[in-house]
Write a protein that holds these residues in place. Structure first.
Motif, PDB file in Angstrom:
ATOM      1  N   LEU A 250     -10.629 -27.864  15.932  1.00  0.00           N
ATOM      2  CA  LEU A 250      -9.609 -26.792  15.213  1.00  0.00           C
ATOM      3  C   LEU A 250      -8.473 -26.338  16.023  1.00  0.00           C
ATOM      4  N   GLU A 251      -7.121 -26.347  15.429  1.00  0.00           N
ATOM      5  CA  GLU A 251      -5.995 -26.186  15.900  1.00  0.00           C
ATOM      6  C   GLU A 251      -5.304 -24.945  15.197  1.00  0.00           C
ATOM      7  N   TRP A 252      -4.837 -24.055  15.904  1.00  0.00           N
ATOM      8  CA  TRP A 252      -4.439 -22.814  15.455  1.00  0.00           C
ATOM      9  C   TRP A 252      -3.497 -22.250  16.657  1.00  0.00           C
ATOM     10  N   TYR A 253      -2.411 -21.312  16.055  1.00  0.00           N
ATOM     11  CA  TYR A 253      -1.530 -20.466  16.973  1.00  0.00           C
ATOM     12  C   TYR A 253      -2.539 -19.138  17.291  1.00  0.00           C
ATOM     13  N   SER A 254      -2.720 -18.698  18.476  1.00  0.00           N
ATOM     14  CA  SER A 254      -3.287 -17.548  19.293  1.00  0.00           C
ATOM     15  C   SER A 254      -2.618 -16.539  19.500  1.00  0.00           C
ATOM     16  N   GLY A 255      -2.380 -15.486  18.714  1.00  0.00           N
ATOM     17  CA  GLY A 255      -1.500 -14.424  18.669  1.00  0.00           C
ATOM     18  C   GLY A 255      -2.187 -13.897  20.238  1.00  0.00           C
ATOM     19  N   ALA A 256      -3.238 -13.618  20.490  1.00  0.00           N
ATOM     20  CA  ALA A 256      -3.755 -13.163  21.838  1.00  0.00           C
ATOM     21  C   ALA A 256      -3.336 -14.059  22.932  1.00  0.00           C
ATOM     22  N   MET A 257      -3.343 -15.198  22.898  1.00  0.00           N
ATOM     23  CA  MET A 257      -2.892 -16.076  24.039  1.00  0.00           C
ATOM     24  C   MET A 257      -1.557 -16.539  24.036  1.00  0.00           C
ATOM     25  N   LYS A 258      -0.880 -16.432  23.081  1.00  0.00           N
ATOM     26  CA  LYS A 258       0.657 -16.580  22.564  1.00  0.00           C
ATOM     27  C   LYS A 258       0.855 -18.182  22.969  1.00  0.00           C
ATOM     28  N   ARG A 259      -0.007 -18.946  22.318  1.00  0.00           N
ATOM     29  CA  ARG A 259       0.137 -20.208  22.427  1.00  0.00           C
ATOM     30  C   ARG A 259      -0.797 -20.946  21.231  1.00  0.00           C
ATOM     31  N   GLN A 260      -0.326 -22.359  21.424  1.00  0.00           N
ATOM     32  CA  GLN A 260      -1.288 -23.083  20.454  1.00  0.00           C
ATOM     33  C   GLN A 260      -2.307 -23.589  20.909  1.00  0.00           C
ATOM     34  N   MET A 261      -3.572 -23.341  20.085  1.00  0.00           N
ATOM     35  CA  MET A 261      -4.777 -23.681  20.686  1.00  0.00           C
ATOM     36  C   MET A 261      -5.543 -24.930  19.876  1.00  0.00           C
ATOM     37  N   SER A 262      -6.314 -25.650  20.612  1.00  0.00           N
ATOM     38  CA  SER A 262      -7.117 -26.565  20.201  1.00  0.00           C
ATOM     39  C   SER A 262      -8.510 -26.542  20.789  1.00  0.00           C
ATOM     40  N   LYS A 263      -9.685 -26.226  19.891  1.00  0.00           N
ATOM     41  CA  LYS A 263     -11.024 -26.211  20.421  1.00  0.00           C
ATOM     42  C   LYS A 263     -11.967 -26.764  19.335  1.00  0.00           C
ATOM     43  N   PRO A 264     -12.932 -27.435  19.952  1.00  0.00           N
ATOM     44  CA  PRO A 264     -14.029 -27.862  19.046  1.00  0.00           C
ATOM     45  C   PRO A 264     -14.229 -26.801  17.939  1.00  0.00           C
ATOM     46  N   MET A 265     -14.401 -27.326  16.687  1.00  0.00           N
ATOM     47  CA  MET A 265     -14.727 -26.521  15.458  1.00  0.00           C
ATOM     48  C   MET A 265     -16.194 -25.919  15.777  1.00  0.00           C
ATOM     49  N   ALA A 266     -17.170 -26.652  16.375  1.00  0.00           N
ATOM     50  CA  ALA A 266     -18.475 -25.845  16.663  1.00  0.00           C
ATOM     51  C   ALA A 266     -18.371 -24.495  17.380  1.00  0.00           C
ATOM     52  N   ILE A 267     -17.424 -24.575  18.311  1.00  0.00           N
ATOM     53  CA  ILE A 267     -17.352 -23.562  19.427  1.00  0.00           C
ATOM     54  C   ILE A 267     -16.654 -22.432  18.704  1.00  0.00           C
ATOM     55  N   CYS A 268     -15.680 -22.719  17.871  1.00  0.00           N
ATOM     56  CA  CYS A 268     -14.790 -21.873  17.100  1.00  0.00           C
ATOM     57  C   CYS A 268     -16.126 -20.961  16.127  1.00  0.00           C
ATOM     58  N   VAL A 269     -16.917 -21.879  15.460  1.00  0.00           N
ATOM     59  CA  VAL A 269     -17.660 -21.168  14.480  1.00  0.00           C
ATOM     60  C   VAL A 269     -18.733 -20.050  15.392  1.00  0.00           C
ATOM     61  N   MET A 270     -19.197 -20.716  16.494  1.00  0.00           N
ATOM     62  CA  MET A 270     -20.075 -20.052  17.343  1.00  0.00           C
ATOM     63  C   MET A 270     -19.376 -18.648  17.563  1.00  0.00           C
ATOM     64  N   GLN A 271     -17.886 -18.711  18.120  1.00  0.00           N
ATOM     65  CA  GLN A 271     -17.277 -17.692  18.392  1.00  0.00           C
ATOM     66  C   GLN A 271     -17.294 -16.690  17.333  1.00  0.00           C
ATOM     67  N   LEU A 272     -17.006 -16.905  16.001  1.00  0.00           N
ATOM     68  CA  LEU A 272     -17.022 -15.970  14.916  1.00  0.00           C
ATOM     69  C   LEU A 272     -18.341 -15.133  14.965  1.00  0.00           C
ATOM     70  N   PHE A 273     -19.519 -15.868  15.086  1.00  0.00           N
ATOM     71  CA  PHE A 273     -20.783 -15.217  14.911  1.00  0.00           C
ATOM     72  C   PHE A 273     -21.190 -14.496  16.239  1.00  0.00           C
ATOM     73  N   ASN A 274     -20.650 -15.033  17.345  1.00  0.00           N
ATOM     74  CA  ASN A 274     -20.881 -14.335  18.701  1.00  0.00           C
ATOM     75  C   ASN A 274     -20.097 -13.025  18.635  1.00  0.00           C
ATOM     76  N   HIS A 275     -18.905 -12.853  18.433  1.00  0.00           N
ATOM     77  CA  HIS A 275     -18.023 -11.891  18.309  1.00  0.00           C
ATOM     78  C   HIS A 275     -18.480 -10.699  17.538  1.00  0.00           C
ATOM     79  N   GLN A 276     -19.159 -11.127  16.344  1.00  0.00           N
ATOM     80  CA  GLN A 276     -19.747 -10.145  15.493  1.00  0.00           C
ATOM     81  C   GLN A 276     -20.900  -9.416  16.091  1.00  0.00           C
TER      82      GLN A 276
END
Length: 170
Positions: free
Chosen positions: A114-140
């Protein structure tokens, strides 16, 4: 790494947990909700608003739907919903959006980057989609844990948080 079934279970868990909060939060005293309790975001409402903002941000990346205002960064997320009643309604809609996404996700959707611009990191990001989905649920889970502790400190009795005790119909 993760499966559609994982996403569905975690979406159910998220909705179950937030249903309890949606019943409790609007009935609480405003001062109790906005009192700085020393948590990372201070108060119960600031933490709940940040979590709503984060869910909206991640879901916009996953489903292409509505995102928070691009000018609203983490520091602005605390006031996303102006009242507990607005928060409860927005939370209900967000949980339905997460559930709809989880129920339609396929294994192939969880592969690749998954690619996106991170406002928190102030840069373009690319991470495995599975990690990003786990982040959603872990953050919650992380921030709801903080809310649970603050609610307990405020004299409330939040519902159980253990996944194995989630009702089958949740």
């Amino acid at each position: 790494m993760i499966t559609p079934e994982y996403c569905q279970t975690m979406a159910r868990y998220n909705a179950w947990q937030n249903t309890g909060l949606r019943k409790m939060i609007p009935a609480m005293d405003r001062d109790d909700l906005y009192k700085d309790r020393g948590a990372f975001f201070g108060s119960i409402m600031r933490t709940l608003n940040h979590l709503l903002w984060g869910d909206m941000l991640w879901m916009s990346r996953f489903d292409g739907g509505e995102a928070p205002d691009p000018d609203m960064g983490i520091e602005d997320s605390f006031d996303m919903a102006p009242t507990p009643a607005v928060w409860a309604a927005d939370r209900f809609r967000m949980d339905a959006r997460i559930t709809l996404w989880a129920n339609s996700v396929h294994a192939v959707d969880l592969v690749g980057d998954l690619e996106w611009y991170s406002g928190a990191m102030k840069r373009q990001m690319s991470k495995p989609m599975a990690i990003c989905v786990m982040q959603l649920f872990n953050h919650q889970t992380h921030h709801r844990g903080q809310v649970h502790a603050m609610l307990t400190a405020a004299g409330q009795k939040p519902d159980d948080t253990d996944i194995p005790f989630m009702p089958e119909d949740a």
